[in-house]
Design an enzyme around this catalytic site. Sequence first.
Site, PDB file in Angstrom:
ATOM      1  N   HIS A  33      51.151 -16.561-102.595  1.00  0.00           N
ATOM      2  CA  HIS A  33      52.315 -16.584-103.405  1.00  0.00           C
ATOM      3  C   HIS A  33      52.684 -14.979-103.786  1.00  0.00           C
ATOM      4  CE1 HIS A  33      51.108 -20.660-104.378  1.00  0.00           C
ATOM      5  NE2 HIS A  33      52.095 -20.731-103.625  1.00  0.00           N
ATOM      6  N   SER A 183      46.789 -23.840-102.865  1.00  0.00           N
ATOM      7  CA  SER A 183      46.761 -24.291-104.123  1.00  0.00           C
ATOM      8  C   SER A 183      45.745 -25.299-104.185  1.00  0.00           C
ATOM      9  CB  SER A 183      47.825 -24.823-104.850  1.00  0.00           C
ATOM     10  OG  SER A 183      48.928 -23.781-104.986  1.00  0.00           O
TER      11      SER A 183
END
Length: 275
Positions: A33, A183
């Site tokens: 990210h 994640s």
Amino acid sequence: MLIHHTIAETRAALANAGRIVLVPTMGNLHDGHIALVRQARKHGDCVVASIFVNRLQFRPGEDFEKYPRTLEADCERLRTAGVNHLFAPDENELYPVPQRYVIEPPPEHANILEGEFRPGHFRGVATVVMKLFSVVQPQAALFGKKDYQQFMVLSDMVREFGVPIEVIPGETIRADDGLALSSRNGYLSEQERAEAPNLFRVLSNVVDAVRKGNKDYYALEQGAVSELQARGWTPDYVALRKKVDLQLPSAHDSGLVVLAAARLGSTRLIDNLEV
Ligand code: PAF
């Protein structure tokens, strides 16, 4: 970095922000990210990140409830990476009434690969992204190629609706051992984490074989599935597809990508490599 929890606040704050670049996320941020944020800074004056765990793109029984919510740590990372504004609404703000109007991607994109195993997933993704676009009104938005099919669906959506937003791909960021950052890697036990890079290795072998001229794609896919199974994985698919539309390639097609989804214990991982 200014943090906004409401649509009204966000719109007011961005009224004169110049060229806005949006990085939509579901939070629990990792270096992948942050790489998108760094890339976003080169594409505009004002980087806006969003954090929203979007119920619409999860099926019952998937990990919506347990998806890690780590807002405080995420804010710290985004601030350090140079994000100007964070839009972090709650469900009542983004979905004040049940969302009856949805974006329905075409079946040839939505029902294959991820869509076959997660029916309705891309409807949920496309719908929330259209909503985020309408709140933030960016000139550009970044999506990682780790979610290759998502990138294709969203690029097509923007093109077909004539949405004036440039959709920019971000390269997949990997750990030193090759595992694509996600994640969901946080769900892996120590032992599973040690096994996980084999997904990348198996896909790399498929890519090497295709580059060397092997055109028996079905055999390559089946070989990869068998190897993963032998190592204790439960693969949903390993598929060689055309990059442009993720449809089946014929022997003379170039521009391929190999995509995979497989479960290790209770964790479902996806990855892909362009040939
Ligand atoms: O890739 C993701 O994190 C999500 O699918 C997105 C694009 C933020 C939509 O919820």
